[in-house]
Design a protein around this motif. Structure first.
Motif, PDB file in Angstrom:
ATOM      1  N   VAL A   1       0.850  -1.182   0.000  1.00 22.31           N
ATOM      2  CA  VAL A   1       0.000   0.000   0.000  1.00 22.31           C
ATOM      3  C   VAL A   1       0.894   1.242   0.000  1.00 22.31           C
ATOM      4  O   VAL A   1       1.746   1.402   0.883  1.00 22.31           O
ATOM      5  CB  VAL A   1      -0.940   0.018   1.224  1.00 22.31           C
ATOM      6  CG1 VAL A   1      -1.762   1.306   1.254  1.00 22.31           C
ATOM      7  CG2 VAL A   1      -1.843  -1.205   1.204  1.00 22.31           C
ATOM      8  N   SER A   2       0.708   2.087  -0.994  1.00 21.69           N
ATOM      9  CA  SER A   2       1.486   3.318  -1.095  1.00 21.69           C
ATOM     10  C   SER A   2       0.798   4.434  -0.322  1.00 21.69           C
ATOM     11  O   SER A   2      -0.368   4.339   0.057  1.00 21.69           O
ATOM     12  CB  SER A   2       1.651   3.726  -2.565  1.00 21.69           C
ATOM     13  OG  SER A   2       2.295   2.725  -3.311  1.00 21.69           O
ATOM     14  N   TYR A   3       1.526   5.510  -0.110  1.00 25.03           N
ATOM     15  CA  TYR A   3       0.942   6.712   0.473  1.00 25.03           C
ATOM     16  C   TYR A   3       0.216   7.484  -0.618  1.00 25.03           C
ATOM     17  O   TYR A   3       0.552   7.388  -1.798  1.00 25.03           O
ATOM     18  CB  TYR A   3       2.028   7.585   1.102  1.00 25.03           C
ATOM     19  CG  TYR A   3       2.628   6.984   2.355  1.00 25.03           C
ATOM     20  CD1 TYR A   3       2.074   7.249   3.605  1.00 25.03           C
ATOM     21  CD2 TYR A   3       3.749   6.161   2.292  1.00 25.03           C
ATOM     22  CE1 TYR A   3       2.619   6.695   4.758  1.00 25.03           C
ATOM     23  CE2 TYR A   3       4.299   5.608   3.430  1.00 25.03           C
ATOM     24  CZ  TYR A   3       3.730   5.882   4.665  1.00 25.03           C
ATOM     25  OH  TYR A   3       4.267   5.321   5.805  1.00 25.03           O
ATOM     26  N   ALA A   4      -0.765   8.281  -0.205  1.00 26.40           N
ATOM     27  CA  ALA A   4      -1.589   9.004  -1.172  1.00 26.40           C
ATOM     28  C   ALA A   4      -0.739   9.921  -2.039  1.00 26.40           C
ATOM     29  O   ALA A   4      -0.960  10.037  -3.246  1.00 26.40           O
ATOM     30  CB  ALA A   4      -2.672   9.802  -0.440  1.00 26.40           C
ATOM     31  N   TRP A   5       0.270  10.560  -1.442  1.00 24.06           N
ATOM     32  CA  TRP A   5       1.076  11.505  -2.217  1.00 24.06           C
ATOM     33  C   TRP A   5       1.897  10.797  -3.294  1.00 24.06           C
ATOM     34  O   TRP A   5       2.270  11.420  -4.302  1.00 24.06           O
ATOM     35  CB  TRP A   5       1.997  12.304  -1.302  1.00 24.06           C
ATOM     36  CG  TRP A   5       2.908  11.484  -0.433  1.00 24.06           C
ATOM     37  CD1 TRP A   5       2.691  11.084   0.847  1.00 24.06           C
ATOM     38  CD2 TRP A   5       4.199  10.961  -0.794  1.00 24.06           C
ATOM     39  NE1 TRP A   5       3.744  10.342   1.317  1.00 24.06           N
ATOM     40  CE2 TRP A   5       4.686  10.256   0.339  1.00 24.06           C
ATOM     41  CE3 TRP A   5       4.991  11.020  -1.936  1.00 24.06           C
ATOM     42  CZ2 TRP A   5       5.928   9.623   0.341  1.00 24.06           C
ATOM     43  CZ3 TRP A   5       6.226  10.391  -1.932  1.00 24.06           C
ATOM     44  CH2 TRP A   5       6.685   9.702  -0.803  1.00 24.06           C
ATOM     45  N   GLN A   6       2.160   9.492  -3.119  1.00 29.25           N
ATOM     46  CA  GLN A   6       2.919   8.770  -4.128  1.00 29.25           C
ATOM     47  C   GLN A   6       2.079   8.472  -5.369  1.00 29.25           C
ATOM     48  O   GLN A   6       2.627   8.244  -6.444  1.00 29.25           O
ATOM     49  CB  GLN A   6       3.436   7.451  -3.548  1.00 29.25           C
ATOM     50  CG  GLN A   6       4.467   7.621  -2.459  1.00 29.25           C
ATOM     51  CD  GLN A   6       4.817   6.307  -1.811  1.00 29.25           C
ATOM     52  OE1 GLN A   6       3.977   5.642  -1.199  1.00 29.25           O
ATOM     53  NE2 GLN A   6       6.069   5.900  -1.933  1.00 29.25           N
ATOM     54  N   GLU A   7       0.768   8.450  -5.209  1.00 32.75           N
ATOM     55  CA  GLU A   7      -0.111   8.100  -6.314  1.00 32.75           C
ATOM     56  C   GLU A   7      -0.535   9.312  -7.134  1.00 32.75           C
ATOM     57  O   GLU A   7      -1.189   9.159  -8.161  1.00 32.75           O
ATOM     58  CB  GLU A   7      -1.350   7.385  -5.760  1.00 32.75           C
ATOM     59  CG  GLU A   7      -0.994   6.091  -5.028  1.00 32.75           C
ATOM     60  CD  GLU A   7      -2.189   5.469  -4.342  1.00 32.75           C
ATOM     61  OE1 GLU A   7      -3.284   6.080  -4.407  1.00 32.75           O
ATOM     62  OE2 GLU A   7      -2.043   4.393  -3.736  1.00 32.75           O
ATOM     63  N   GLU A   8      -0.201  10.502  -6.671  1.00 33.55           N
ATOM     64  CA  GLU A   8      -0.562  11.695  -7.416  1.00 33.55           C
ATOM     65  C   GLU A   8       0.312  11.798  -8.664  1.00 33.55           C
ATOM     66  O   GLU A   8       1.529  11.589  -8.605  1.00 33.55           O
ATOM     67  CB  GLU A   8      -0.377  12.942  -6.551  1.00 33.55           C
ATOM     68  CG  GLU A   8      -1.305  12.981  -5.341  1.00 33.55           C
ATOM     69  CD  GLU A   8      -1.037  14.177  -4.451  1.00 33.55           C
ATOM     70  OE1 GLU A   8      -0.079  14.930  -4.759  1.00 33.55           O
ATOM     71  OE2 GLU A   8      -1.769  14.363  -3.468  1.00 33.55           O
ATOM     72  N   PRO A   9      -0.265  12.102  -9.823  1.00 36.56           N
ATOM     73  CA  PRO A   9       0.535  12.220 -11.038  1.00 36.56           C
ATOM     74  C   PRO A   9       1.532  13.364 -10.939  1.00 36.56           C
ATOM     75  O   PRO A   9       1.234  14.429 -10.384  1.00 36.56           O
ATOM     76  CB  PRO A   9      -0.525  12.502 -12.125  1.00 36.56           C
ATOM     77  CG  PRO A   9      -1.699  13.059 -11.385  1.00 36.56           C
ATOM     78  CD  PRO A   9      -1.695  12.399 -10.050  1.00 36.56           C
ATOM     79  N   GLU A  10       2.726  13.129 -11.434  1.00 36.98           N
ATOM     80  CA  GLU A  10       3.752  14.149 -11.405  1.00 36.98           C
ATOM     81  C   GLU A  10       3.623  15.061 -12.625  1.00 36.98           C
ATOM     82  O   GLU A  10       3.452  14.591 -13.743  1.00 36.98           O
ATOM     83  CB  GLU A  10       5.145  13.513 -11.380  1.00 36.98           C
ATOM     84  CG  GLU A  10       5.419  12.699 -10.118  1.00 36.98           C
ATOM     85  CD  GLU A  10       6.835  12.161 -10.088  1.00 36.98           C
ATOM     86  OE1 GLU A  10       7.602  12.508 -11.022  1.00 36.98           O
ATOM     87  OE2 GLU A  10       7.169  11.422  -9.164  1.00 36.98           O
ATOM     88  N   GLY A  11       3.723  16.346 -12.388  1.00 34.91           N
ATOM     89  CA  GLY A  11       3.702  17.306 -13.478  1.00 34.91           C
ATOM     90  C   GLY A  11       2.312  17.479 -14.059  1.00 34.91           C
ATOM     91  O   GLY A  11       1.318  16.948 -13.567  1.00 34.91           O
ATOM     92  N   LEU A  12       2.247  18.241 -15.144  1.00 35.48           N
ATOM     93  CA  LEU A  12       0.984  18.525 -15.818  1.00 35.48           C
ATOM     94  C   LEU A  12       0.710  17.457 -16.872  1.00 35.48           C
ATOM     95  O   LEU A  12       1.611  17.051 -17.601  1.00 35.48           O
ATOM     96  CB  LEU A  12       1.048  19.898 -16.488  1.00 35.48           C
ATOM     97  CG  LEU A  12       1.133  21.119 -15.560  1.00 35.48           C
ATOM     98  CD1 LEU A  12       1.351  22.376 -16.380  1.00 35.48           C
ATOM     99  CD2 LEU A  12      -0.130  21.228 -14.733  1.00 35.48           C
ATOM    100  N   THR A  13      -0.528  17.022 -16.932  1.00 35.19           N
ATOM    101  CA  THR A  13      -0.948  16.087 -17.971  1.00 35.19           C
ATOM    102  C   THR A  13      -2.235  16.602 -18.593  1.00 35.19           C
ATOM    103  O   THR A  13      -3.048  17.251 -17.926  1.00 35.19           O
ATOM    104  CB  THR A  13      -1.184  14.677 -17.393  1.00 35.19           C
ATOM    105  OG1 THR A  13      -2.163  14.751 -16.347  1.00 35.19           O
ATOM    106  CG2 THR A  13       0.109  14.103 -16.827  1.00 35.19           C
ATOM    107  N   TYR A  14      -2.413  16.298 -19.886  1.00 34.72           N
ATOM    108  CA  TYR A  14      -3.592  16.759 -20.617  1.00 34.72           C
ATOM    109  C   TYR A  14      -4.231  15.584 -21.345  1.00 34.72           C
ATOM    110  O   TYR A  14      -3.539  14.679 -21.824  1.00 34.72           O
ATOM    111  CB  TYR A  14      -3.209  17.843 -21.630  1.00 34.72           C
ATOM    112  CG  TYR A  14      -2.510  19.037 -21.015  1.00 34.72           C
ATOM    113  CD1 TYR A  14      -3.193  19.912 -20.183  1.00 34.72           C
ATOM    114  CD2 TYR A  14      -1.164  19.283 -21.277  1.00 34.72           C
ATOM    115  CE1 TYR A  14      -2.557  21.012 -19.623  1.00 34.72           C
ATOM    116  CE2 TYR A  14      -0.518  20.378 -20.720  1.00 34.72           C
ATOM    117  CZ  TYR A  14      -1.220  21.234 -19.888  1.00 34.72           C
ATOM    118  OH  TYR A  14      -0.588  22.317 -19.332  1.00 34.72           O
ATOM    119  N   SER A  15      -5.541  15.627 -21.447  1.00 37.72           N
ATOM    120  CA  SER A  15      -6.285  14.536 -22.078  1.00 37.72           C
ATOM    121  C   SER A  15      -6.712  14.853 -23.509  1.00 37.72           C
ATOM    122  O   SER A  15      -7.327  14.009 -24.170  1.00 37.72           O
ATOM    123  CB  SER A  15      -7.538  14.228 -21.243  1.00 37.72           C
ATOM    124  OG  SER A  15      -8.386  15.377 -21.160  1.00 37.72           O
TER     125      SER A  15
END
Length: 720
Positions: A546-560
């Motif tokens: 189980v990871s920490y919540a902050w580890q699962e946040e995407p790094e940098g900006l992403t666009y769809s």
């Protein structure tokens, strides 16, 4: 003078970079002469252009370190080295060229990481001992931010090819691949004794079995980020750091050895009231008055607190009350809190007790006390008696929650004081929520009991009855969870700093003993548990880490919405450096408004904004940044105005410092196919845009600009 100095150094006639340790009879100038020559030879230094030089030294705990300084008109150089010539630190400061014409618009970092890596490797080969030491250069840092000018490599120095506690850092200037900074740990100042041989007599499997025996886990509920149902997770109990000696196979408690290194121990303690936030009314008086509706007076709040005998306020006097208006909550309510501070004087001793309460309901949100305690003071009740009072308090005033609480103790976490013989000003107990027989420590009540009068002297809590709990059926066994946790580690053979007892057998050890050490570091070969990724625990049903919540946040900006679009590469290049729009979409074909350009430029120096969600305060801050960059003036602000391509060019070039040049008349020409449609007062900007590569093909200055075009022009401008 420089010529004389060079002749003096040359007279040493050194044939190798390593120097013998200076003898007691060596004069400081003789040692400095030999050492300076060695450093120059090792680093291949040309010091003829420096006009001054000096050297001094410090006799540290384990070894003597010399500090050499060169100064010149254009640069300065400093080197730290041991008496045998080992380089410890290197720093080169040289004047840098200033990029013209302006500095308000950042640029993408420039440089070649492979060339920088080669320069770093060549430098390391000169300063490391090739018979023992080596370094594997990892990917550099430093050029992952705008205006970066150098590469930085850092990591561990390998000893006989194995990990060690020795670290290094080396910085390479990007423009010319010159090493400007270097430092390293050296054995001579890090530990006593020699470097052990690298062969292990104990197998990795044997070490793994012993290291696993030091691990234990507990089964508790945790609440995943954004969820409203708590799930069961095996969490590691706090443990000391252990290693297995690679020669003897002995399991060693490294933490305990480190705790026993010092003869003189000390405890730092501090107490003070938390700073009360300033309170006041907004400019809109009616809104401010409405916020204070229903707030009780301090006298009424005080009467409510005194009505609770467990708070022990009989001898305390209310000395201060501070009301504070909070931020509006999701339900539209504006909370108001009151900080009530009480004081009690007994001779020269002053005790304080501070309550934070809801100013409308009087509900206590927290209690903090300062209780003076001197040597010879004795507790009037035992830990068991204090615990009973804490439980009675919770049962009386928090009965609905009390039925879901239990005293929370884990390995390494016990009630203080540890036993009845250890007196102190208060006993502190933590009661955590318990559901289905398992703790949920994220929700808790912590109660402090005054050791002299048994009153409640501290209180803090976090409790949300709306949280639901997953069923405990189907969870892994303790042994299965422990094995899954062990599998997240690697059993690594390497060198470790291990404290060993001092016997005062030489002057170095005698000096350490005088400084208060009972033991000091030696280098040992051993096995330890290592992992690259930090984990919280093991999912009790799947067995997955189980990871920490902050580890699962995407790094940098992403666009769809950029896939296949002509502006994709530009927007993604900017996004690598945090430049762009928040919200997950770029909308590259959307006509560009002035506000959207301001958002894009604001991300050059702060957090990316979602143009559709920013409030007025954020808007004003973003526009203020644009004013300071010179992009536009306050009078030109028009948030909803759609920009033309020529306006976009002008704003970008003004922000980059080209405005004064672009406004010169009669000196510009350009080769756009629609050159004749460009007005005279915009010709300078158009010509510069073409020269800098911002625009190709038709200028089309009167056409509405798009977000994609803004990204492309900004990206090209930052490539300069």
């Amino acid at each position: 003078m420089k010529r004389l100095f060079s002749l003096l150094l040359s007279a040493a006639l050194l044939t190798s970079t390593a120097l013998p340790a200076a003898s007691a009879a060596d004069a400081a100038d003789t040692t400095l002469t030999r050492l300076t020559q060695s450093v120059k030879q090792t680093l291949e230094l040309d010091t003829e252009d420096y006009s001054s030089f000096r050297g001094d030294y410090a006799e540290q705990e384990l070894a003597t370190v010399w500090y050499l300084y060169w100064d010149g008109e254009d640069s300065s150089l400093s080197v730290s080295a041991l008496e045998d010539g080992t380089i410890v630190d290197y720093s080169l400061d040289a004047d840098q060229a200033v990029t013209a014409p302006g500095q308000s618009m950042p640029a993408f970092p420039q440089g070649d990481p492979e060339q920088a890596k080669a320069a770093a490797q060549a430098f390391l080969e000169r300063v490391l001992d090739p018979t023992v030491e080596s370094v594997v250069l990892e990917a550099p840092s430093g050029l992952d931010s705008l205006n970066g000018t150098s590469y930085r490599f850092s990591g561990t120095i390998l000893i006989h090819g194995l990990p060690s506690p020795l670290s290094y850092s080396i910085t390479v200037r990007a423009e010319d691949n010159v090493v400007t900074r270097f430092w390293r740990d050296v054995p001579e100042t890090s530990f006593l004794g020699d470097i052990p041989a690298s062969n292990a007599d104990v197998s990795q499997k044997q070490a793994a079995e012993q290291l696993q025996s030091t691990l234990s886990m507990r089964l508790e509920y945790i609440l995943p980020e954004g969820a409203d149902t708590a799930v069961l997770c095996y969490l590691p109990n706090p443990v000391h750091n252990f290693y297995v000696d690679a020669k003897t196979g002995k399991l060693v408690d490294l933490t305990e050895l480190q705790q026993d290194m010092y003869l003189f121990g000390g405890e730092n303690s501090a107490a003070g009231d938390a700073a009360a936030p300033e309170s006041g009314l907004s400019e809109a008086e009616q809104a401010g008055i409405q916020q204070m509706e229903g707030v009780r007076s301090s006298q009424t709040l005080d009467e409510g607190l005194r009505a609770v005998p467990e708070y022990g306020l009989k001898n305390y006097e209310l000395v201060r009350s501070t009301f504070s208006v909070g931020e509006e909550e999701e339900d539209g309510q504006v909370p108001v809190t009151c900080l009530l501070q009480y004081s009690y004087s007994a001779g020269d001793r002053v005790s304080t007790r501070t309550f934070t309460v809801d100013a409308r309901t009087g509900e206590v949100q927290g209690i903090y006390s300062y209780l003076p305690w001197e040597e010879g003071d004795k507790a009037a009740l035992t830990s068991a008696q204090a615990q009973s009072r804490a439980e009675s308090f919770l049962q009386s005033y928090y009965g609905g929650q009390w039925s879901h609480l239990a005293l929370y103790e884990t390995s390494g976490q016990t009630v203080e004081p540890l036993d009845d013989s250890e007196d102190g000003p208060s006993y502190v107990f933590q009661f955590a929520r318990q559901e289905n027989g398992y703790f949920f420590p994220e929700q808790y009540y912590t109660v402090g009991i005054d050791a002299k009068d048994g009153s409640v002297c501290s209180l803090s809590y976090q409790y949300d009855p709306s949280v639901s709990f997953d069923s405990p059926e189907g969870v892994l066994s303790d042994s299965e969870a422990l094995q899954a946790w062990m599998d997240t580690y690697e059993v690594t053979l390497g060198y470790l700093l291990v404290p060993q007892p001092l016997d005062g057998s030489d002057p170095v050890e005698q000096r350490l003993e005088q400084m208060g050490y009972t033991s000091y570091y030696n280098l040992k070969l051993g096995y330890t548990l290592e992992r690259e990724t930090l984990y919280r625990g093991i999912d009790a049903k799947t067995g997955e880490p189980v990871s920490y919540a902050w580890q699962e946040e995407p790094e940098g900006l992403t666009y769809s919405d950029l896939e296949g679009h002509w502006a994709q590469s530009y927007a993604q290049r900017l996004a690598q450096y945090g430049v762009g729009y928040g919200g997950g979409s770029f909308q590259p074909d959307k006509p560009l408004t002035q506000w959207e350009l301001v958002c894009l430029l604001y991300s050059l120096q702060s957090t990316p904004l979602n143009p559709d969600e920013a409030d007025e305060e954020i808007r004003n801050a973003a526009y203020s940044a644009a004013y300071s960059m010179g992009v536009l003036t306050r009078e030109e602000r028009n948030d909803t105005a759609v920009l033309t391509r020529s306006q976009l060019v002008q704003y970008l070039l003004d922000g980059a410092g080209y405005g004064s040049v672009a406004q010169l008349e009669g000196i510009f020409t350009c080769a756009y196919p629609d050159r004749d449609s460009i007005p005279a007062d915009g010709l300078g900007y158009a010509a510069l845009a073409q020269g800098l590569g911002l625009v190709s093909g038709p200028y089309a200055g009167t056409r509405s600009a798009t977000r994609g075009e803004a990204a492309a022009m900004l990206c090209r401008l930052m490539e300069r």
